[in-house]
Motif scaffolding. Sequence first.
Motif, PDB file in Angstrom:
ATOM      1  N   GLY A 192       0.836  -1.194   0.000  1.00  0.00           N
ATOM      2  CA  GLY A 192       0.000   0.000   0.000  1.00  0.00           C
ATOM      3  C   GLY A 192       0.869   1.243   0.000  1.00  0.00           C
ATOM      4  N   VAL A 245      -7.733   8.459  -1.670  1.00  0.00           N
ATOM      5  CA  VAL A 245      -8.545   7.384  -2.236  1.00  0.00           C
ATOM      6  C   VAL A 245      -7.818   6.046  -2.097  1.00  0.00           C
ATOM      7  CG1 VAL A 245      -9.579   6.488  -4.355  1.00  0.00           C
ATOM      8  CG2 VAL A 245      -9.702   8.936  -3.840  1.00  0.00           C
ATOM      9  N   LEU A 246      -6.510   6.057  -2.358  1.00  0.00           N
ATOM     10  CA  LEU A 246      -5.731   4.822  -2.271  1.00  0.00           C
ATOM     11  C   LEU A 246      -5.697   4.283  -0.844  1.00  0.00           C
ATOM     12  CD1 LEU A 246      -2.692   5.435  -4.614  1.00  0.00           C
ATOM     13  CD2 LEU A 246      -4.738   4.070  -5.018  1.00  0.00           C
ATOM     14  N   GLY A 249      -8.632   2.180  -0.193  1.00  0.00           N
ATOM     15  CA  GLY A 249      -8.475   0.893  -0.864  1.00  0.00           C
ATOM     16  C   GLY A 249      -7.564  -0.032  -0.084  1.00  0.00           C
ATOM     17  N   GLN A 250      -6.488   0.513   0.453  1.00  0.00           N
ATOM     18  CA  GLN A 250      -5.527  -0.293   1.204  1.00  0.00           C
ATOM     19  C   GLN A 250      -6.194  -0.917   2.426  1.00  0.00           C
ATOM     20  OE1 GLN A 250      -2.249   1.941   2.767  1.00  0.00           O
ATOM     21  NE2 GLN A 250      -1.171   0.145   3.497  1.00  0.00           N
ATOM     22  N   PHE A 252      -9.256  -1.859   2.847  1.00  0.00           N
ATOM     23  CA  PHE A 252     -10.079  -3.027   2.530  1.00  0.00           C
ATOM     24  C   PHE A 252      -9.236  -4.236   2.133  1.00  0.00           C
ATOM     25  CE2 PHE A 252     -13.326   0.289   2.193  1.00  0.00           C
ATOM     26  CZ  PHE A 252     -14.272  -0.285   3.021  1.00  0.00           C
ATOM     27  N   LEU A 253      -8.134  -3.984   1.421  1.00  0.00           N
ATOM     28  CA  LEU A 253      -7.243  -5.080   1.035  1.00  0.00           C
ATOM     29  C   LEU A 253      -6.667  -5.785   2.257  1.00  0.00           C
ATOM     30  CD1 LEU A 253      -4.952  -4.092  -1.947  1.00  0.00           C
ATOM     31  CD2 LEU A 253      -6.298  -6.170  -1.669  1.00  0.00           C
TER      32      LEU A 253
END
Lengths: 278, 250
Positions: A192, A245-246, A249-250, A252-253
């Motif tokens: 990430g 935004v990233l 995402g990180q 949830f990953l």
Amino acid sequence: MFVHMLLTNDAFKWSFMFDNMFNPPVLEGVRTSLLLTVESMVLGVVLGIVLGVMRLSPNPVISWVAWVYTWFFRAVPRLVLAILFGNLGILYARLEFGIPFDRQLLGLLGLDSVDGRVWGVDANTVLAGFYAGLLALALSEAAYMAEIVRAGILAVDSGQTEAAQALGMSRGLTMRRVVLPQAMRVIVPPTGNETIAMLKDTAVVAFVPVTNELFFQIRAVGTRTFKVFPMLVAACLWYVALTSVLLVGQHFLEKRFSRGVSQVTRQKMRAMSVGAPK
Amino acid sequence: MVLAEGVRKRFGSLEVLKGVDLRVDEREVLVLLGPSGSGKSTFLRCINHLEKIDGGRLSVDGELVGYRQSGSKLYELKEREVARKRAEIGMVFQRFNLFPNMTALTNVTCAPIHVRGIKRDDALRRARELLDRVGLADKAQSYPSQLSGGQQQRVAIARALAMDPKLMLFDEPTSALDPELVGEVLDVMKGLARDGMTMIVVTHEMGFAREVGDRVVFMDDGVVVEQGAPGEVFANPRHARTKAFLSRIL
């Protein structure tokens, strides 16, 4: 006082900045930068996994090849690498695939007019602009990812490999089914970080040059209108927004890959990832 | 089933096995005893080639472990062949070593599906049977972290059994367990012994050795010191070292 300065210093030219922050070339730049980030990370992660596994191979030659790769690509700054790849066209006019030394060998046989080239393209169409930038970023990223993957693999208890081997699994199968899925838990958080770093590093391909990239576009607007500083602020705002935004995402990953890990370990992992080095 | 002749193993300058001779018959339950560092776990690991032996001969079911004989020379087998032979020997570890990223059920089906190429439905049916046999039919969808130590070890036994092994190796299967959980694992092992499985068990559970073991083997300092029927060895140990060990542990 800082806020006062932000609002009253004329050099910021806020309204000009917001007018130009969303003009079509800049938006196209955002799209290109995101595309570069995603594609170079995908390539970098895949190649990084291959290299990381190679580094840990019992075969010394394979391990050495991976070491040399990581050594070189971590030693050269990304900016230099990007410019280097942008200028590879000087070295090769055409990229061709075929039989090595074909012309030399056929020349010996007295056949000058034929050759063993199977397929070729003009180097400038491949190695200029977007693809040169992508290649530079992806190859450099692979070197960093290889180290992260190696750390992840080493973090998996050796008892897991033994148990898999005792069940008759081959080394490859053990890696794919048992070790790598567990290594992911350790690999994802720093990846990430890498992705976020990559998004920002896409700015260096402005010097390849990749002309439709975000930073190139923003600088272009700035220099064209002689309002350099507002556009630099615009660049900051764009990168901050995209990075945020990233981060989501990180999150949830990480959740996805900590399946089967107790709550306590998960918190420990999170504590570790906060201090993860770049 | 297992035949060891002068098996030697060294780690650096430390010689762990100094010539082990041992024979295990089919359907026999052999209990390996000995102080820690005596080489019993190492010997167990040599049997499925998790450790390479440095000398002697070791064969399972008439085939050399990890090597191929051609004339009088030994050649190490390729990884694929070693793996194929390992698949026929089940192993249960002290620390369970279940795969934490898979459910209990997937732990059991993983090797049959990916190593043996058994159809998914068949593997699932068989895995459910095995989980039922170790008393964990209702835990099929649990992850290892949601199971107690005793439950994890029973899943590990089911996982090993799923490959239909002809020999089962147990490396101190109850040593990492809370005392109240030891019984449930031993019960599963007793069941296996009753069904005629060939087993080699490294353990400190004397009650188990006495009740289930056909033969106990006492190892110390890398060699087999004494062996015999459990009752005999426990009641009248012949060697001083066996006596000293038993007096400490009983």
